[in-house]
Design an enzyme around this catalytic site. Structure first.
Site, PDB file in Angstrom:
ATOM      1  N   VAL A  33      10.837   8.440  -4.598  1.00 29.12           N
ATOM      2  CA  VAL A  33       9.431   8.651  -4.989  1.00 29.12           C
ATOM      3  C   VAL A  33       8.787   7.321  -5.393  1.00 29.12           C
ATOM      4  O   VAL A  33       7.655   6.997  -4.997  1.00 29.12           O
ATOM      5  CB  VAL A  33       9.335   9.694  -6.130  1.00 29.12           C
ATOM      6  CG1 VAL A  33       7.895   9.856  -6.590  1.00 29.12           C
ATOM      7  CG2 VAL A  33       9.910  11.036  -5.686  1.00 29.12           C
ATOM      8  N   CYS A  34       9.527   6.541  -6.157  1.00 24.13           N
ATOM      9  CA  CYS A  34       9.002   5.233  -6.601  1.00 24.13           C
ATOM     10  C   CYS A  34       8.699   4.343  -5.399  1.00 24.13           C
ATOM     11  O   CYS A  34       7.708   3.596  -5.387  1.00 24.13           O
ATOM     12  CB  CYS A  34      10.015   4.527  -7.502  1.00 24.13           C
ATOM     13  SG  CYS A  34      10.502   5.475  -8.946  1.00 24.13           S
ATOM     14  N   THR A  35       9.523   4.426  -4.377  1.00 21.45           N
ATOM     15  CA  THR A  35       9.312   3.619  -3.174  1.00 21.45           C
ATOM     16  C   THR A  35       7.962   3.942  -2.550  1.00 21.45           C
ATOM     17  O   THR A  35       7.193   3.051  -2.178  1.00 21.45           O
ATOM     18  CB  THR A  35      10.459   3.857  -2.169  1.00 21.45           C
ATOM     19  OG1 THR A  35      11.689   3.503  -2.803  1.00 21.45           O
ATOM     20  CG2 THR A  35      10.279   3.059  -0.894  1.00 21.45           C
ATOM     21  N   LEU A  87       4.982   2.646  -4.888  1.00 19.39           N
ATOM     22  CA  LEU A  87       4.697   1.201  -4.824  1.00 19.39           C
ATOM     23  C   LEU A  87       4.106   0.811  -3.480  1.00 19.39           C
ATOM     24  O   LEU A  87       3.242  -0.069  -3.398  1.00 19.39           O
ATOM     25  CB  LEU A  87       5.945   0.383  -5.188  1.00 19.39           C
ATOM     26  CG  LEU A  87       6.025   0.140  -6.706  1.00 19.39           C
ATOM     27  CD1 LEU A  87       6.303   1.380  -7.499  1.00 19.39           C
ATOM     28  CD2 LEU A  87       6.990  -0.967  -7.043  1.00 19.39           C
TER      29      LEU A  87
END
Ligand code: BEZ
Length: 217
Positions: free
Chosen positions: A44-46, A49
């Site tokens: 999810v963080c990928t 960002l």
């Protein structure tokens, strides 16, 4: 104690993928979005960002700088940025803070022990040119944020700082706004809102977005 709207965003000095950051100096006289994510090399963080990188022009147009943060070290951030660029079709163009000693996480209350006692949750702060905190949102690790919503809030804050209006639910830039209830003087209203207004109720007065051009019709 946790931060509240209107508080001064705490200043700090910390390592990042773009070198040592002195936060207030780095912000300069523009707006900032500081957001934390739980960890590098997570799906999810990928995506988050990647989205932020692709929205750079939208942030710049609003005089906003974005800066991310997790407790992972700088080397890990750099390795991960390669993956983000490859998988999201972007170039990460903003710093990622390496909050290895949790200095910033603690200042901004980004670690919520009942969610995780070691990783930051998805906190996000909008900071204005006076370094005041104007929005605080906190999402769980399992839910990626909507960065179009972040831009929408910035549009609302910038508009309502400039004009005596507030923006209704689901408002988007360019659509009608409400005149603040504290503004009652009809002459002042006429001057401020030459496009006129519609009083749906005495407390609910709609007027066109003051930033849009008016044909006079
Ligand atoms: C993610 O970014 O994909 C993620 C991070 C922590 C927990 C769950 C998901």
């Amino acid at each position: 104690m946790s931060l509240r709207l209107g508080d001064t965003a705490p200043d700090f000095e910390q390592d990042s993928t773009e070198g040592r950051i002195r936060f207030h100096e780095w912000l300069g006289d523009g707006w900032g979005v500081l957001f934390s994510h739980p960890a590098d090399f997570t799906p999810v963080c990928t995506t988050e960002l990647g989205l932020t990188a692709k929205l750079r022009d939208e942030f710049s147009r609003r005089n906003v700088k974005a800066i991310a943060l997790s407790v992972d070290p700088v080397d890990s951030h750099h390795d991960w940025i390669r993956d983000i660029n490859e998988t999201q079709g972007c170039t990460v163009n903003f710093p990622i803070i390496a909050d290895h000693d949790r200095k910033v996480s603690e200042l901004y209350d980004m670690i919520h022990p009942n969610a995780s006692d070691s990783l930051t949750v998805r906190s996000l702060f909008i900071i204005d040119p006076n370094k005041k905190v104007r929005l605080i949102i906190t999402y769980p690790a399992s839910t990626g944020r909507n960065f179009n919503e972040v831009l929408r809030v910035i549009d609302s804050l910038q508009l309502t700082d400039e004009h005596r209006v507030a923006t209704p639910g689901n408002w988007e830039s360019g659509s009608d706004v409400v005149i603040v209830p504290s503004l009652q003087d009809e002459e002042e209203i006429r001057k401020r809102f030459p496009k006129g207004y519609k009083a749906v109720k005495s407390y609910l007065r709609m007027t066109p977005d003051p930033r849009t051009n008016w044909s006079g019709d």
